[in-house]
Design an enzyme around this catalytic site. Structure first.
Site, short mmCIF file in Angstrom:
data_model
loop_
_atom_site.label_atom_id
_atom_site.label_comp_id
_atom_site.label_asym_id
_atom_site.label_seq_id
_atom_site.Cartn_x
_atom_site.Cartn_y
_atom_site.Cartn_z
N ALA A 91 0.85 -1.19 0.00
CA ALA A 91 0.00 0.00 0.00
C ALA A 91 0.88 1.23 0.00
CB ALA A 91 -0.89 -0.02 1.23
N GLU A 136 3.68 -4.82 7.82
CA GLU A 136 2.79 -3.79 8.36
C GLU A 136 3.05 -3.51 9.84
OE1 GLU A 136 1.95 -6.13 6.24
OE2 GLU A 136 0.53 -5.35 4.76
N1 DAK Z 1 4.57 3.44 -0.48
C1 DAK Z 1 4.98 4.60 -1.05
N2 DAK Z 1 6.18 4.76 -1.58
C2 DAK Z 1 7.06 3.74 -1.51
C3 DAK Z 1 6.71 2.50 -0.90
C4 DAK Z 1 5.39 2.36 -0.39
N3 DAK Z 1 4.96 1.23 0.12
N4 DAK Z 1 7.79 1.68 -0.99
C5 DAK Z 1 8.76 2.38 -1.61
N5 DAK Z 1 8.32 3.62 -1.91
C6 DAK Z 1 9.05 4.67 -2.59
C7 DAK Z 1 10.10 5.28 -1.68
O1 DAK Z 1 9.51 6.23 -0.81
C8 DAK Z 1 11.06 5.88 -2.68
O2 DAK Z 1 10.50 7.07 -3.15
P1 DAK Z 1 11.39 8.44 -3.20
O3 DAK Z 1 11.89 8.64 -1.83
O4 DAK Z 1 12.47 8.10 -4.19
O5 DAK Z 1 10.41 9.47 -3.70
C9 DAK Z 1 11.03 4.87 -3.84
O6 DAK Z 1 9.80 4.13 -3.67
C10 DAK Z 1 12.17 3.88 -3.79
O7 DAK Z 1 12.17 3.27 -2.51
P2 DAK Z 1 13.49 3.18 -1.59
O8 DAK Z 1 14.43 4.31 -1.89
O9 DAK Z 1 13.04 2.97 -0.20
O10 DAK Z 1 14.16 1.85 -2.18
P3 DAK Z 1 15.10 0.85 -1.40
O11 DAK Z 1 15.62 -0.09 -2.42
O12 DAK Z 1 16.10 1.55 -0.55
O13 DAK Z 1 14.13 0.02 -0.42
C11 DAK Z 1 12.16 -1.22 0.17
C12 DAK Z 1 13.16 -0.82 -0.94
C13 DAK Z 1 11.02 -2.00 -0.49
C14 DAK Z 1 12.88 -2.11 1.18
C15 DAK Z 1 11.65 0.08 0.86
O14 DAK Z 1 11.21 0.98 -0.16
C16 DAK Z 1 10.50 -0.19 1.80
O15 DAK Z 1 10.66 -0.72 2.90
N6 DAK Z 1 9.27 0.18 1.38
C17 DAK Z 1 8.09 0.09 2.20
C18 DAK Z 1 7.58 -1.32 2.14
C19 DAK Z 1 6.40 -1.52 3.08
O16 DAK Z 1 6.47 -1.28 4.27
N7 DAK Z 1 5.31 -2.01 2.50
C20 DAK Z 1 4.13 -2.31 3.23
C21 DAK Z 1 3.22 -1.14 3.15
S1 DAK Z 1 1.92 -1.35 4.33
C22 DAK Z 1 -5.27 -1.23 5.26
C23 DAK Z 1 -5.13 -1.51 3.93
C24 DAK Z 1 -3.96 -2.03 3.49
C25 DAK Z 1 -2.92 -2.26 4.34
C26 DAK Z 1 -3.07 -1.99 5.67
C27 DAK Z 1 -4.26 -1.47 6.14
N8 DAK Z 1 -6.48 -0.59 5.66
C28 DAK Z 1 -7.12 0.24 4.69
C29 DAK Z 1 -6.87 -0.48 7.00
C30 DAK Z 1 -1.65 -2.70 3.79
C31 DAK Z 1 -0.55 -2.06 4.20
C32 DAK Z 1 0.71 -2.14 3.49
O17 DAK Z 1 0.88 -2.69 2.42
#
Ligand code: DAK
Length: 256
Positions: free
Chosen positions: A62, A130
């Site tokens: 997300a 998450e």
């Molecule tokens: N959202 C937005 N932008 C993201 C992103 C994300 N999930 N993941 C990466 N990006 C963006 C980064 O901010 C960066 O953008 P800029 O800073 O360049 O503008 C760009 O993508 C490249 O990312 P990184 O520079 O961080 O790249 P790295 O190779 O260093 O790291 C990484 C890659 C995948 C390890 C890192 O980006 C990371 O940890 N990303 C977050 C992954 C994450 O936590 N995903 C889970 C999201 S939570 C619900 C509905 C749904 C959900 C929950 C509740 N309800 C409605 C109640 C579900 C939740 C989720 O999915």
């Protein structure tokens, strides 16, 4: 457009196309995925292949930047919209194959879990992280992951939020195969061709019976299987498949 849908050979290929955000799921992307699944349902294709643009990510989950400032009703609504979009894959007549070409985190892994099959390139890394954001999965992860890998492994993955690499994902049954990175679509097509010439009637009844197996006691499940297998038996494709065997020729299925 954040999502591309095209026909390649006998398959529909859906590509999440926001590589600058590692293909994260903002509201627009979820809406486009939902519409693309509807469109794929109308195409004359044998499977839907889902992948991410670029070499780094299938989908990083997300869109975290979009989470700021949404109220509780908005969050509930967002969850329902995401769940409904992914659930369309369950009722899609053609099987779906997620090609995990890098990070599949959070909602990205949840999309892959909603697909019929999951293939991973050697660089794939999957997680439900998450918990690190003070959240829990909201697009089906707490429900589908235990069905795929069992309760113990699912709890451990969700409560630690740890990243699982391709080889471990394979060993726990979270992905079906590890495929060659150099031409991942060709590898996905080769995998899909292991089932895509069979009748969609038999394939979709199989998916329905197996999916329903996990929500009912064995005796009820066996009764349901008897009913569904009888329905399959009545199809034209079953008549064709049996006749083709007896006549020692390849079957020509028509999906009827
Ligand atoms: N959202 C937005 N932008 C993201 C992103 C994300 N999930 N993941 C990466 N990006 C963006 C980064 O901010 C960066 O953008 P800029 O800073 O360049 O503008 C760009 O993508 C490249 O990312 P990184 O520079 O961080 O790249 P790295 O190779 O260093 O790291 C990484 C890659 C995948 C390890 C890192 O980006 C990371 O940890 N990303 C977050 C992954 C994450 O936590 N995903 C889970 C999201 S939570 C619900 C509905 C749904 C959900 C929950 C509740 N309800 C409605 C109640 C579900 C939740 C989720 O999915």
């Amino acid at each position: 457009m954040a999502v591309e849908l095209k026909t390649l050979e006998e398959f529909a290929v859906l590509t999440i196309n926001r590589p600058e955000a590692l293909n994260a799921l903002n509201a627009q992307t979820i809406g486009e995925i939902s519409a693309a699944i509807d469109e794929a349902a109308q195409m004359n294709v044998r499977a839907l292949i889902i992948t991410g643009a670029g070499d780094k990510a299938f989908c990083a989950g997300a869109d975290i930047k979009e989470m700021i400032g949404i109220d509780l009703t908005g969050k509930m609504r967002k969850s329902e919209i995401g769940q409904a979009a992914f659930a369309k894959l369950d009722s899609l007549r053609i099987p779906s194959v997620a090609v995990i070409n890098g990070y599949a985190f959070g909602g990205g892994l949840e999309l892959a879990l909603a697909s019929t099959f999951r293939l991973a390139t050697p660089r794939a890394a999957v997680a439900l992280p998450e918990v690190k954001l003070g959240l829990i999965p909201g697009y089906g992860g707490t429900q589908r992951l235990p069905r795929v890998v069992g309760e113990a492994r699912a709890l451990e993955m969700i409560m630690t939020g740890r990243t699982v690499r391709a080889d471990e994902a394979l060993s726990m049954g979270l992905v079906h195969r590890i495929i060659d990175d150099s031409d991942r679509l060709a590898s996905a097509f080769a995998f899909a061709r292991e089932f895509s010439s069979y009748s969609l009637v038999a394939l979709s009844y199989t998916r329905e019976a197996v999916m329903r197996a996990l929500s009912r006691p064995l005796q009820d499940g066996l009764k349901m299987e008897a009913e569904i297998s009888t329905l399959a038996f009545q199809s034209s494709d079953a008549r064709e498949g049996i006749a083709a065997f007896i006549e020692k020729r390849p079957a020509k299925f028509t999906d009827q």
